[in-house]
Write a protein that holds these residues in place. Structure first.
Motif, short mmCIF file in Angstrom:
data_model
loop_
_atom_site.label_atom_id
_atom_site.label_comp_id
_atom_site.label_asym_id
_atom_site.label_seq_id
_atom_site.Cartn_x
_atom_site.Cartn_y
_atom_site.Cartn_z
N HIS A 275 20.84 -7.92 -1.13
CA HIS A 275 20.33 -8.63 -2.31
C HIS A 275 19.47 -9.83 -1.93
N LEU A 276 19.21 -9.98 -0.61
CA LEU A 276 18.47 -11.16 -0.15
C LEU A 276 17.11 -11.27 -0.83
N LEU A 277 16.44 -10.13 -0.96
CA LEU A 277 15.10 -10.12 -1.51
C LEU A 277 15.09 -10.69 -2.93
N ARG A 278 16.04 -10.22 -3.71
CA ARG A 278 16.20 -10.72 -5.06
C ARG A 278 16.46 -12.22 -5.08
N GLY A 279 17.36 -12.63 -4.20
CA GLY A 279 17.77 -14.03 -4.18
C GLY A 279 16.61 -14.97 -3.86
N VAL A 280 15.78 -14.60 -2.87
CA VAL A 280 14.71 -15.52 -2.47
C VAL A 280 13.49 -15.44 -3.38
N THR A 281 13.44 -14.45 -4.29
CA THR A 281 12.29 -14.38 -5.21
C THR A 281 12.73 -14.59 -6.66
N LEU B 86 1.19 -14.15 8.74
CA LEU B 86 0.68 -13.24 9.78
C LEU B 86 1.84 -12.65 10.59
N LEU B 87 2.70 -13.53 11.11
CA LEU B 87 3.82 -13.05 11.95
C LEU B 87 4.76 -12.18 11.13
N GLY B 88 5.04 -12.62 9.90
CA GLY B 88 5.97 -11.87 9.06
C GLY B 88 5.44 -10.47 8.75
N PHE B 89 4.15 -10.38 8.50
CA PHE B 89 3.54 -9.10 8.17
C PHE B 89 3.54 -8.18 9.40
N VAL B 90 3.20 -8.73 10.56
CA VAL B 90 3.19 -7.93 11.79
C VAL B 90 4.61 -7.42 12.09
N LEU B 91 5.60 -8.31 11.94
CA LEU B 91 7.00 -7.90 12.17
C LEU B 91 7.41 -6.81 11.19
N ALA B 92 6.99 -6.98 9.93
CA ALA B 92 7.35 -5.99 8.92
C ALA B 92 6.75 -4.63 9.27
N LEU B 93 5.49 -4.63 9.76
CA LEU B 93 4.85 -3.37 10.15
C LEU B 93 5.64 -2.71 11.29
N ALA B 94 6.11 -3.54 12.24
CA ALA B 94 6.84 -3.01 13.38
C ALA B 94 8.21 -2.48 12.96
N LEU B 95 8.80 -3.11 11.93
CA LEU B 95 10.17 -2.75 11.54
C LEU B 95 10.21 -1.76 10.39
N LEU B 174 10.58 -10.26 5.03
CA LEU B 174 11.42 -9.60 4.03
C LEU B 174 10.58 -9.10 2.86
N ILE B 175 9.69 -9.96 2.36
CA ILE B 175 8.88 -9.58 1.20
C ILE B 175 7.83 -8.54 1.60
N ALA B 176 7.23 -8.71 2.80
CA ALA B 176 6.24 -7.73 3.27
C ALA B 176 6.89 -6.35 3.41
N LEU B 177 8.11 -6.32 3.91
CA LEU B 177 8.83 -5.03 4.05
C LEU B 177 9.01 -4.37 2.70
N ALA B 178 9.36 -5.19 1.68
CA ALA B 178 9.53 -4.63 0.33
C ALA B 178 8.22 -4.02 -0.15
N GLY B 179 7.11 -4.72 0.14
CA GLY B 179 5.81 -4.20 -0.26
C GLY B 179 5.48 -2.90 0.46
N LEU B 213 2.45 -8.36 -3.44
CA LEU B 213 3.73 -8.97 -3.09
C LEU B 213 3.55 -10.08 -2.06
N LEU B 214 2.61 -9.89 -1.12
CA LEU B 214 2.33 -10.96 -0.16
C LEU B 214 1.85 -12.20 -0.88
N GLY B 215 1.06 -11.99 -1.95
CA GLY B 215 0.59 -13.12 -2.76
C GLY B 215 1.76 -13.89 -3.35
N LEU B 216 2.74 -13.16 -3.85
CA LEU B 216 3.94 -13.79 -4.41
C LEU B 216 4.66 -14.60 -3.33
#
Lengths: 287, 300
Positions: A275-281, B86-95, B174-179, B213-216
Motif C-alpha cells: 500500500h506504499l504507493l497509495r500512502g505516498v500519493t 532520473l535515478l528513480g526512473f532508471v531503477l524502475a526500468l531495471a526493476l 515507486l511511482i515510476a514502477l506504477a506507471g 505519473l512522473l509528473g505527479l
C-alpha cells in the motif's frame, strides 16, 4: 542490456543500503573505532580497540548506554522514545478516527462545496511547519501547551488528518454501496450502518492509514523542535541536540539509538509495502 | 441513500473540518494579524506597526539574504528533484521485469524514504565527514580525493542534495514502477511486430505513457522539497549562508532573531506559493483522472 540492468540494480541497492549497513556497524563499535581515518568494517571479536586496520571488536556497549541518562535526574534515551510513542499513538488514533468519519461523509453524501473542502483539507498538508509555528507557539503559550504531550498530539492529529481523510476516502470509495442500501432497507440507521458495516470493511484501510500517520508523527521535526524542546521531547529533537564536533559526538550511541528508533519504521514499511504507493500519493494512485 | 438529514451529514464531516480550521487556518490568520505588529517571542506586548513589516519584507525581497535563500531553495529543489527523477526512473526500468527476490529487493530499496530526515541527517554527518567519514575513505580506494563535504562552502549544498537523493529516489522509483506496470503488454507486442527499435519503443511508448505519473511524482516531491528544513538543520545548521533555504531563514528570523512580525510577513509570502502549488496539484489530479479515468487507476 541484461548486464546493464543488473549493474543498475546492484548500484541502486548499494546506494540505498550501504549507509544503513554503516549505521548497523557503527552501533556495534567502541567510540574510537567509529571515527578512525580508515574505515573499519570487519567485526572480529578480540581486536584491540583503536588498532590499525579494517577490523574492529564488536560490542553491545552502545546499546547499554542508550538506557543510561547523561546525568542523574535527566531523561535517558528510552524516555524520549516513550514521548515519541505517546505522541505518535494518540495523534494517530485521533487522525484515523476523525479522518475515517470525514472520508465516509465525503464518499457517501452530497456535500455543498465538497471539492473545495477536500482541497482545503489537502492544502493543510502543504503548509511548511515553519510558516505557522510562531502563531501556534504564541497561542499555545496562553494555554500552557508548549512542552506537553497534548500540544504535539493536537498538532500532529491536525497535520495527519489531511492524509488520513484522503487515504480513507480512497478506501471507502471502494466499498460497494449495495451493502448499505440493503441495510437501510432493513431499518438500520446511518450511524448503525457506519459502525456495523463500513468500519469492519474498512479495517485494512484504517490499518494502512494508521501506519502512515504514525510514521509521519514519529519522524516529524520542525514543529517538535520549536514547541517541545524542554519537556515531552520526542526523539528527533533529542538527537538534534547531540550535534557537534565530529570526534566529540558519541557516534556508536547515536547509531544504536537511531537503529532502535528506525527499526519499528522498517517493520511497518515492510508490513504495508503493498500500500506504499497509495500512502505516498494521498491515495490518488491505486494498485 | 440521499435521504439523510443534514444533521447526520454534518456529524460525519464537521469535526474534521472544524478541527483543521482551528489548528491550521486560525494560526494562519493570526499570522497575518501578527505581521502588522512588532510582536516578539520573548514578550507578550506588541504594537501595531502598520505595513512596516511588509515594506521591510519587500525591502528584504531585494536584499541579498532573502534572494540567496530563494536561490538556494530553487537550486536545491531543481537539482534534487531532477536527480531523483532520473535515478528513480532508471531503477524502475531495471526493476520492471520480475526476477527471483524482486519483491525483497523492492522492499529494501524503499526503506530510506520512510525514515526521519532529522535523525538520518545526523548520522550522515559521520558518513560525510572529510577524514573520519566512510564516504571519502571509500572514494580514496577508488583513487578519488573526496571533497570536504560539510565544511567547504561549495560542497555543502551538494551534500544536502546527496542525502535528499538518498532518501527520496525510492519515492520516484515507486511511482515510476506504477506507471511502467500500467502500460498494457499488447502495445509492446504490437511494437515488436512492427520491428520498432529499442530506442523508438522507449521514446514513443514507455516515456510518454509513464510521463503523467512522473509528473505527479515531481509535483509531490517539489512541494516537499520547497519546505526543506530538517536536512539543512541536521547537516549544516539553519544559518549557513550556502545552504540557508527559505524555511531555514524563516526559522532564523522568527526564533534566533525573535522577530515574529517580520517572520509572519515572510510566512505570508511563502503561503501564497504553497496555496498556488496545492491548487496546481489538485488540478493535475483532475486532469490525470480525466485522462486515465477509464482504466480506473487514478481516482480523486
Amino acid at each position: 542490456m541484461r548486464a546493464l540492468r543488473w549493474v543498475t540494480i546492484v548500484l541502486g541497492v548499494m546506494f540505498g543500503l550501504l549507509p544503513l549497513l554503516w549505521l548497523v556497524l557503527t552501533a556495534f563499535k567502541h567510540h574510537p573505532d567509529a571515527i578512525t581515518t580508515t574505515a573499519k568494517f570487519v567485526p572480529i571479536p578480540g581486536t584491540a580497540v583503536g588498532s590499525a586496520g579494517v577490523a574492529f571488536s564488536p560490542t553491545l556497549e552502545a546499546f547499554g548506554a542508550t538506557g543510561r541518562a547523561a546525568a542523574d535526574g535527566e531523561p535517558n534515551f528510552l524516555d524520549y522514545v516513550l514521548n515519541s510513542a505517546i505522541i505518535g499513538l494518540c495523534s494517530t488514533a485521533a487522525s484515523v478516527g476523525l479522518g475515517t468519519s470525514c472520508a465516509y461523509g465525503f464518499s457517501r453524501f452530497r456535500i455543498a462545496g465538497a471539492k473545495d473542502w477536500l482541497f482545503f483539507v489537502l492544502s493543510t498538508r502543504f503548509f511548511p511547519p515553519l510558516a505557522v509555528v510562531a502563531p501556534i507557539l504564541i497561542m499555545y503559550r496562553s494555554v500552557h501547551l508548549p512542552n506537553t504531550h497534548l500540544g504535539l498530539i493536537i498538532l500532529y492529529s491536525a497535520f495527519n488528518l489531511s492524509l488520513a481523510t484522503w487515504l480513507m476516502k480512497g478506501f471507502i470509495d471502494e466499498i460497494p454501496r449495495a451493502y448499505e442500501e440493503s441495510a437501510v432497507v432493513d431499518g438500520y440507521s446511518r450511524m448503525a450502518t457506519f459502525f456495523r458495516l463500513i468500519l469492519p470493511q474498512a479495517r485494512t484501510g484504517m490499518a494502512v492509514t494508521a501506519v502512515f500517520c504514525i510514521i509521519s508523527s514519529w519522524n516529524e521535526f520542525g514543529f517538535a523542535m520549536t514547541l517541545n524542546n524542554a519537556h515531552a521531547v520526542p526523539v528527533p529533537v533529542y538527537f538534534a541536540g547531540l550535534q557537534g564536533n565530529i570526534e566529540g559526538v558519541p557516534w556508536p550511541r547515536i547509531a544504536a539509538g537511531t537503529l532502535l528508533f528506525v527499526s519499528p519504521i522498517v517493520a511497518f514499511t515492510i508490513m504495508v509495502r503493498k500500500h506504499l504507493l497509495r500512502g505516498v500519493t494521498f491515495g490518488t494512485i491505486k494498485q | 441513500m440521499k435521504h439523510d438529514a443534514a444533521a447526520i451529514r454534518i456529524a460525519f464531516v464537521a469535526p474534521t473540518l472544524v478541527f483543521l480550521i482551528v489548528i491550521d487556518l486560525f494560526p494562519l490568520l493570526y499570522n497575518v494579524f501578527l505581521s502588522f505588529t512588532n510582536a516578539q517571542l520573548s514578550s507578550a506586548a506588541y504594537d501595531f506597526v502598520g505595513t512596516r513589516n511588509y515594506s521591510a519584507v519587500l525591502g528584504e525581497l531585494a536584499s541579498p539574504r532573502f534572494q540567496d535563500a530563494l536561490r538556494t531553495t530553487g537550486a536545491f529543489v531543481v537539482c534534487a528533484v531532477a536527480i531523483e527523477l532520473l535515478l528513480g526512473f532508471v531503477l524502475a526500468l531495471a526493476l520492471r521485469d520480475s526476477f527471483r527476490g524482486r519483491s525483497a529487493v523492492l522492499s529494501l530499496l524503499l526503506i530510506p524514504m520512510m525514515l526521519s530526515p532529522a535523525v538520518m541527517g545526523l548520522f550522515w554527518n559521520l558518513i560525510l565527514s572529510a577524514h573520519n567519514g566512510v564516504l571519502n575513505q571509500a572514494l580514496e580506494v577508488l583513487g578519488i580525493s573526496g571533497p570536504h563535504w560539510l565544511t567547504d562552502p561549495h560542497w555543502k549544498l551538494p551534500a544536502v542534495i546527496l542525502v535528499d537523493v538518498w532518501m527520496w529516489t525510492p519515492f520516484m522509483m515507486l511511482i515510476a514502477l506504477a506507471g511502467l506496470n500500467a502500460i498494457p503488454g499488447y502495445i509492446y507486442e504490437a511494437a515488436e511486430i512492427d520491428r520498432a527499435s529499442t530506442w523508438a519503443v522507449f521514446r514513443r511508448i514507455t516515456l510518454p505513457m509513464t510521463a503523467p505519473l512522473l509528473g505527479l511524482a515531481v509535483l509531490l516531491r517539489c512541494t516537499d522539497a520547497l519546505k526543506q528544513f530538517d536536512l539543512v538543520m541536521a547537516l549544516t545548521g539553519p544559518n549557513d549562508a550556502s545552504t540557508q533555504t527559505v524555511s531555514a531563514l524563516l526559522y532564523q528570523v522568527t526564533f534566533a532573531g525573535q522577530k515574529v512580525g517580520l517572520g509572519g510577513a515572510y510566512a505570508c509570502v511563502v503561503l501564497v506559493v504553497v496555496i498556488a502549488l496545492a491548487s496546481v496539484f489538485t488540478r493535475y489530479l483532475d486532469w490525470l483522472a480525466g485522462k486515465q479515468g477509464r482504466s480506473g487507476q487514478v481516482a480523486t
